[in-house]
Write a protein that holds these residues in place. Structure first.
Motif, PDB file in Angstrom:
ATOM      1  N   ILE A 147       0.790  -1.294   0.068  1.00  0.00           N
ATOM      2  CA  ILE A 147       0.026  -0.116   0.019  1.00  0.00           C
ATOM      3  C   ILE A 147       0.924   1.183  -0.029  1.00  0.00           C
ATOM      4  O   ILE A 147       1.617   1.442   0.992  1.00  0.00           O
ATOM      5  N   PRO A 148       1.089   2.004  -1.147  1.00  0.00           N
ATOM      6  CA  PRO A 148       2.074   3.227  -1.269  1.00  0.00           C
ATOM      7  C   PRO A 148       1.532   3.972  -0.027  1.00  0.00           C
ATOM      8  O   PRO A 148       0.211   4.388   0.073  1.00  0.00           O
ATOM      9  N   VAL A 323      -1.315  -2.799  -4.698  1.00  0.00           N
ATOM     10  CA  VAL A 323      -2.688  -2.213  -4.851  1.00  0.00           C
ATOM     11  C   VAL A 323      -2.825  -1.688  -6.241  1.00  0.00           C
ATOM     12  O   VAL A 323      -2.063  -0.984  -6.497  1.00  0.00           O
ATOM     13  N   PRO A 324      -4.201  -2.056  -7.001  1.00  0.00           N
ATOM     14  CA  PRO A 324      -4.159  -1.385  -8.370  1.00  0.00           C
ATOM     15  C   PRO A 324      -4.316  -0.172  -8.268  1.00  0.00           C
ATOM     16  O   PRO A 324      -5.005   0.472  -7.479  1.00  0.00           O
ATOM     17  N   ILE A 325      -3.526   0.651  -9.279  1.00  0.00           N
ATOM     18  CA  ILE A 325      -3.328   2.193  -9.113  1.00  0.00           C
ATOM     19  C   ILE A 325      -3.913   2.636 -10.429  1.00  0.00           C
ATOM     20  O   ILE A 325      -3.535   1.908 -11.485  1.00  0.00           O
ATOM     21  N   TYR A 340      -9.855  -6.619  -6.868  1.00  0.00           N
ATOM     22  CA  TYR A 340      -8.778  -7.191  -5.915  1.00  0.00           C
ATOM     23  C   TYR A 340      -9.047  -7.502  -4.757  1.00  0.00           C
ATOM     24  O   TYR A 340      -8.717  -8.783  -4.313  1.00  0.00           O
ATOM     25  N   PHE A 341      -9.619  -6.404  -4.197  1.00  0.00           N
ATOM     26  CA  PHE A 341      -9.667  -6.840  -2.579  1.00  0.00           C
ATOM     27  C   PHE A 341     -10.900  -7.824  -2.213  1.00  0.00           C
ATOM     28  O   PHE A 341     -10.967  -8.481  -1.434  1.00  0.00           O
ATOM     29  N   LEU A 355      -4.798  -8.656 -12.115  1.00  0.00           N
ATOM     30  CA  LEU A 355      -5.140  -7.685 -11.273  1.00  0.00           C
ATOM     31  C   LEU A 355      -4.020  -7.552 -10.313  1.00  0.00           C
ATOM     32  O   LEU A 355      -3.843  -6.384  -9.629  1.00  0.00           O
ATOM     33  N   CYS A 356      -3.181  -8.477 -10.145  1.00  0.00           N
ATOM     34  CA  CYS A 356      -2.021  -8.426  -9.265  1.00  0.00           C
ATOM     35  C   CYS A 356      -0.807  -8.236 -10.283  1.00  0.00           C
ATOM     36  O   CYS A 356      -0.375  -8.904 -11.020  1.00  0.00           O
TER      37      CYS A 356
END
Length: 363
Positions: A147-148, A323-325, A340-341, A355-356
């Motif tokens: 998680i950035p 995490v997808p951004i 994703y989650f 997604l990953c």
């Protein structure tokens, strides 16, 4: 039979004659007319039968003492492997990380892993330089998600701001509540480590291997290394996991390096050179315990399972993702992030597919 005296007809009268030929009194009959044999005295060599040259002596049994010693060493070694973690667990710092808010329910298990930028003499909480989620269970592979720290999320009571501020505002409980709200996942376990702790753990292991794909020179991270796989100490590993200004992808690259460092630590901790060396094994366990903090609702058994899953997640048996951004400003791609989650929550991580990704961007 002698003519000079009576005879009872047994043929042995001559044994009872004296020098003049007269008979002496015979001893009382013993039930046999045959005189006793002239046997050698007990204990003499003549009483033992001769040993046949062809007869082999039975081999002596091998002593069982050596096997008993090996079993004893094995039992003591297994006891040592169990006792060291138990003693180390008593040294781990426990913190309150349970939020008061209503919490989601999952089929899988998720841990929140936090690396803080707090210095030893810093009286403030500091901020979270590293935020990772480890999800496992439900049938799919384990997944480690970066998680950035600059991700914009809603922090309860503080509005929409960077996620790393949650820890500074309210410590572990607020950070857990923030992450649960942003991801929809239930955080089942919490652990954190500071700058000094990461450095000390790597040094206790005798170093780790990292493989940068370019030369890195970052004054802020105090890092100056060449590209290619190399063994590094704790100071260099810390700088590598914090460096971002030397890369065009900034915080994304830092997250990738952090996952790489965690994987290298796990690999080194599970290596035979660590487990089979009692001094290294004890030093690593003690150093890690003194460097970590965990939620006060975490048991030693659940933490052990978490540590094993973490090491395996980056070691080939799991997946490592961001995490997808939507862009390099680390704004989340809402549609992809929800999917994703959703897979993490339902334990269907084997269906993550594209997604990953390593950097969170769409392939």
């Amino acid at each position: 039979m002698s003519p000079s005296g009576p005879s009872d007809g047994d043929g042995y009268d001559w044994l009872y004659e004296d020098e003049s030929g007269r008979h002496r009194p015979r001893p009382a009959a013993s039930g046999s007319a045959v005189p006793p044999p002239n046997l050698p005295p007990p204990g003499s060599k003549g009483s033992r039968p001769k040993r046949s040259k062809d007869r082999k002596e039975p081999k002596a049994r091998k002593p069982r003492g050596r096997w008993r010693l090996l079993w004893l060493i094995l039992v003591l070694w297994l006891a040592f492997l169990l006792i060291v973690p138990i003693v180390a667990w008593s040294k781990i710092t426990k913190v309150d990380a349970t939020p008061d808010s209503e919490r989601p329910q999952d089929k899988a298990t998720t841990w929140l892993i936090v690396g803080t930028d707090k210095r030893p003499k810093d009286r403030s909480r500091g901020r979270t330089d590293t935020i990772l989620l480890l999800t496992y269970g439900g049938g799919g592979p384990s997944v480690l998600t970066s998680i950035p720290r600059d991700s914009l999320v809603n922090i309860p009571g503080h509005g929409r701001t960077k996620v790393n501020a949650a820890y500074a505002y309210g410590g572990p409980p607020l950070l857990v509540e923030t992450m649960e709200g942003a991801t929809g996942l239930r955080i089942d376990g919490y652990t954190e480590i500071g700058f000094v702790g990461l450095r000390d753990v790597v040094d206790a292991l005798g170093g780790i291997e990292i493989c940068p794909d370019q030369d890195i020179k970052d004054k802020d991270a105090r890092l100056n290394i060449k590209k290619g796989c190399q063994e590094v100490d704790g100071k260099t590993a810390l700088g590598y996991s914090r460096s971002r200004k030397a890369f065009g992808t900034g915080d994304i690259a830092r997250g990738q390096h952090q996952r790489e460092v965690i994987g290298a630590i796990g690999k080194a901790a599970l290596s035979p050179s660590t487990v089979l060396n009692p001094f290294t094994y004890s030093r690593v366990a003690t150093t890690a315990a003194e460097s970590l903090a965990v939620g006060d609702d975490v048991s030693m058994f659940s933490f052990g399972r978490f540590a094993w899953k973490l090491a395996r997640a980056v070691g080939g048996d799991g997946r490592s993702c961001t995490v997808p951004i939507a862009n390099l400003a680390v704004e989340w791609d809402r549609e992809r992030a929800l999917k994703y989650f959703g897979h993490l929550k339902n334990g269907t991580t084997d269906e993550l597919g594209t997604l990953c990704t390593e950097d969170g961007m769409r392939d």
